[in-house]
Design an enzyme around this catalytic site. Structure first.
Site: not given
Ligand code: NAP
Length: 302
Positions: A217, A265
């Site tokens: 993001r 994006h």
């Molecule tokens: N650019 C694009 O086209 C696109 C597309 C899709 C998604 N995204 C972005 O990618 C992000 C990640 O997606 P996801 O599905 O992988 O999310 P997710 O499965 O919810 O994973 C989040 C990860 O971040 C860690 N985390 C959260 N808060 C943290 C903190 N304060 N400090 C350290 N680590 C932290 C979590 O740790 P824990 O394992 O310990 O809970 C988990 O490992 C989305 O939220 C979105 O913003 C971008």
């Protein structure tokens, strides 16, 4: 009761979602579109893609919200979002695959020094650079969730030494990762704790010449800090797919910066063909009282 599809969607996009959802939803479910007239008091499930702020609070019988996007930061920033209603983000293997391909492409782009060779070509310069193999290029992944973990595994599979960071590693873990990272990939969710995490203090902990790939993001990045770190040659190059303001304003300095690659994006877009199946499966699970995939914690913000 009925399922409402609600989002910032064109008529054509509503029609595409409707077509794919009707293939996967059980025959006894009724799908209504926010672009047409519908009874708000009959809606108990909402499928949302960037819904207008406040819209979900107007549904008195709402019991479950399924996001059609993976990131739910914008949804959670709506103060009227009902907190007692379970919210699921999209966890779609096809999206994970798209993100993995995007991360691999950009790591190789930086690893094989393509930004420098493209600049050289523009000046007709025939100048071989030092060859480095993947085994000597250390990659750090911030966020080891559905996307980060898959990206880290794919990079390890092609020979990069990879470290990942998630919440349980804490700030010491982050410092340790940064000191050993040549290419840093951000795949954190945007929360109160991660907003502005890509800042001057973090960049200083990276080795001189490290590169950044932000696929999560725009709110993670402190833009002036990146410009300063590039100016000082502390960061060599940044690949940015997401921005504080999207579309990136025409006059924004990132567009023409020689050490920044801008993407609009596109790292991993939602594909209705695969996402509709995931959403329908979650709805069936919700109705049956079974576990829902991608359940979001309102308190943690992801
Ligand atoms: N650019 C694009 O086209 C696109 C597309 C899709 C998604 N995204 C972005 O990618 C992000 C990640 O997606 P996801 O599905 O992988 O999310 P997710 O499965 O919810 O994973 C989040 C990860 O971040 C860690 N985390 C959260 N808060 C943290 C903190 N304060 N400090 C350290 N680590 C932290 C979590 O740790 P824990 O394992 O310990 O809970 C988990 O490992 C989305 O939220 C979105 O913003 C971008």
């Amino acid at each position: 009761m009925s399922i409402l599809l609600l989002g910032k969607l064109s008529e054509a996009e509503y029609a595409v979602w409707q077509q794919h959802l009707s293939l996967h939803l059980p025959a006894d479910e009724t799908l209504v579109l926010a672009s047409q007239a519908y009874d708000k008091t009959a809606v108990d499930i909402a499928l949302v893609a960037n819904p207008p702020a406040g819209a979900l609070a107007t549904l008195p019988k709402l019991r479950f919200v399924q996001s059609l996007w993976a990131g739910v930061d914008r949804l959670l920033s709506d103060p009227s979002l009902p907190e007692n209603v379970p919210l699921a983000r999209l966890v779609d293997p096809a999206m994970t695959r798209a993100m993995t391909e995007c991360a691999l492409a950009n790591v190789f782009y930086l690893h094989r020094q393509l930004p420098a060779y493209l600049r050289q070509q523009a000046h007709r310069q025939w100048q071989p650079r030092q060859q480095v193999l993947a085994a000597q290029r250390r990659v750090g992944v911030l966020g080891m969730g559905k996307l980060g973990a898959a990206v880290a595994q794919a990079l390890a599979d092609v020979g990069f030494p990879v470290m990942g960071w998630s919440r349980q590693q804490g700030s010491d873990g982050l410092t340790a990762l940064l000191s050993r990272t040549d290419i840093l990939i951000n795949l954190l969710p945007l929360t109160a704790h991660t907003t502005g995490i890509l800042n001057a203090a973090l960049f200083e902990k990276l080795p001189v010449g490290a590169a950044l790939i932000n696929l999560a993001r725009g709110g993670h990045l402190v833009e002036p800090d990146l410009l300063a770190a590039l100016e000082q040659q502390h960061i060599s190059h940044a690949v940015l797919d997401v921005f504080n303001e999207e579309p990136l304003p025409e006059r924004h300095p990132f567009w023409t910066h020689p050490q920044i690659t801008v993407f609009p994006h596109v790292a991993a877009a939602t594909d209705p063909a695969t996402a509709a199946r995931v959403a329908a499966e979650n709805i069936v699970a919700f109705r049956a009282g079974r576990a829902i995939g991608g359940l979001v914690s309102h308190a943690q913000g992801y």
